[in-house]
Design an enzyme around this catalytic site. Sequence first.
Site, PDB file in Angstrom:
ATOM      1  N   ARG A 179      11.891   2.876  -3.587  1.00  0.00           N
ATOM      2  CA  ARG A 179      11.435   2.231  -2.359  1.00  0.00           C
ATOM      3  C   ARG A 179      12.639   2.114  -1.419  1.00  0.00           C
ATOM      4  NH1 ARG A 179       7.704   1.011   1.482  1.00  0.00           N
ATOM      5  NH2 ARG A 179       8.289  -0.870   2.610  1.00  0.00           N
ATOM      6  N   VAL A 180      12.546   2.669  -0.220  1.00  0.00           N
ATOM      7  CA  VAL A 180      13.578   2.468   0.793  1.00  0.00           C
ATOM      8  C   VAL A 180      12.998   1.449   1.771  1.00  0.00           C
ATOM      9  CG1 VAL A 180      14.960   3.545   2.600  1.00  0.00           C
ATOM     10  CG2 VAL A 180      14.477   4.802   0.494  1.00  0.00           C
ATOM     11  N   HIS A 181      13.476   0.211   1.652  1.00  0.00           N
ATOM     12  CA  HIS A 181      12.840  -0.910   2.336  1.00  0.00           C
ATOM     13  C   HIS A 181      13.658  -1.357   3.542  1.00  0.00           C
ATOM     14  CE1 HIS A 181       9.905  -4.246   2.242  1.00  0.00           C
ATOM     15  NE2 HIS A 181      10.900  -4.963   2.745  1.00  0.00           N
ATOM     16  N   SER A 182      12.993  -1.468   4.670  1.00  0.00           N
ATOM     17  CA  SER A 182      13.652  -1.939   5.889  1.00  0.00           C
ATOM     18  C   SER A 182      13.639  -3.463   5.932  1.00  0.00           C
ATOM     19  CB  SER A 182      12.936  -1.392   7.120  1.00  0.00           C
ATOM     20  OG  SER A 182      13.073   0.000   7.186  1.00  0.00           O
ATOM     21  N   CYS A 215       2.971  -9.152   8.838  1.00  0.00           N
ATOM     22  CA  CYS A 215       3.222  -7.780   8.401  1.00  0.00           C
ATOM     23  C   CYS A 215       3.032  -7.706   6.891  1.00  0.00           C
ATOM     24  CB  CYS A 215       4.639  -7.350   8.808  1.00  0.00           C
ATOM     25  SG  CYS A 215       5.923  -8.384   8.072  1.00  0.00           S
ATOM     26  N   CYS A 252       5.526  -6.424   4.838  1.00  0.00           N
ATOM     27  CA  CYS A 252       6.851  -6.118   4.265  1.00  0.00           C
ATOM     28  C   CYS A 252       7.129  -6.871   2.969  1.00  0.00           C
ATOM     29  CB  CYS A 252       7.936  -6.420   5.288  1.00  0.00           C
ATOM     30  SG  CYS A 252       7.697  -5.580   6.856  1.00  0.00           S
ATOM     31  N   GLY A 275      12.337  -5.251  12.688  1.00  0.00           N
ATOM     32  CA  GLY A 275      11.439  -4.869  13.794  1.00  0.00           C
ATOM     33  C   GLY A 275      11.489  -3.385  14.106  1.00  0.00           C
ATOM     34  N   ASP A 325      10.280   3.006  17.111  1.00  0.00           N
ATOM     35  CA  ASP A 325      10.874   3.075  15.767  1.00  0.00           C
ATOM     36  C   ASP A 325      12.202   3.813  15.853  1.00  0.00           C
ATOM     37  OD1 ASP A 325      11.533   3.254  13.123  1.00  0.00           O
ATOM     38  OD2 ASP A 325       9.574   3.966  12.453  1.00  0.00           O
ATOM     39  N   ARG A 383      14.613   3.499  13.470  1.00  0.00           N
ATOM     40  CA  ARG A 383      15.276   3.412  12.174  1.00  0.00           C
ATOM     41  C   ARG A 383      15.840   4.763  11.722  1.00  0.00           C
ATOM     42  NH1 ARG A 383      10.497   0.706   8.859  1.00  0.00           N
ATOM     43  NH2 ARG A 383       9.378   2.181  10.198  1.00  0.00           N
ATOM     44  N   LYS A 439       8.876   8.770   6.936  1.00  0.00           N
ATOM     45  CA  LYS A 439      10.037   8.353   6.140  1.00  0.00           C
ATOM     46  C   LYS A 439      10.398   9.441   5.130  1.00  0.00           C
ATOM     47  CE  LYS A 439      10.355   3.958   4.968  1.00  0.00           C
ATOM     48  NZ  LYS A 439      10.166   2.683   4.214  1.00  0.00           N
TER      49      LYS A 439
HETATM   50 ZN   LIG Z   1       7.756  -7.196   8.316  1.00  0.00          ZN
END
Ligand SMILES: [Zn+2]
Length: 254
Positions: free
Chosen positions: A99-102, A115, A117, A144, A177, A179, A205
């Site tokens: 998992r690559v989590h922001s 959200c 997340c 965000g 976006d 990121r 992603k």
């Molecule tokens: Zn979130």
Amino acid sequence: MDFLTPVYLLAALLIGTTLQSSSPPILNEATIFSVGFLVIALSLYKKKINKIVKRVSSARLPTACGSFVVYCYKSMSDGLEHVAIVKGEIGKGKNVLVRVHSECLTGDIFGSARCDCGNQLELAMKLIEEAGRGVVVYLRGHEGRGIGLGHKLRAYNLQDNGRDTVQANEDLGLPVDSRDYGIGAQILKDLGVKTMKLMTNNPIKCIKLKGYGLEVSERVPIVTPITKDNKRYLETKEAKMGHLYSLGTQNAIY
Ligand SMILES: [Zn+2]
């Protein structure tokens, strides 16, 4: 790759020059576009080949979802500290559950229902614990979708007044976006990951990580409860950003 630096600086200088009223006539729009593209391409290339994070430390990390080893990585460009939690032996790095989590402070820490997340992070950790092997890379500075916490809260107010998550960023004059996953990719490579089963609902992603030389052998959907508070957010990400959900009744709790 120091030879790239002068090219990069020249391109940046040309762009800066053309943005001024005294732009040389030779620098037309096509030139500006080409140079801009060159800057972006070189920036991505440098992130791909240059080491931009270093491993700082690691420790045992027992959690409510299972026991992991946590690694701290520091970005050499801005000093931000990123985290990876690892379960099991990575070995030859094939088909690792990842998992690559922001970072999402409101969702991950306070359990915001706006959200998905926090729920996704918890589910990813549980799935890795069940599998006995995997990695969560936790990327700071992605708040965000890259606009930062302050702007994210401003965007929330716009959403409360009827705008969706994409429109709200646009209304603020900010990217939808921004990121980048270069640091995440380097962390995964440092841990020995070569191919991965990526837990995400965001096909882009997968593409972005592949761009940094990692192979995604499988995309694992990570669908968490849909509520009245996050339903429009998820629907917007599905309709406008290509995210894949099954917005069916099996996940609905409202
Ligand atoms: Zn979130």
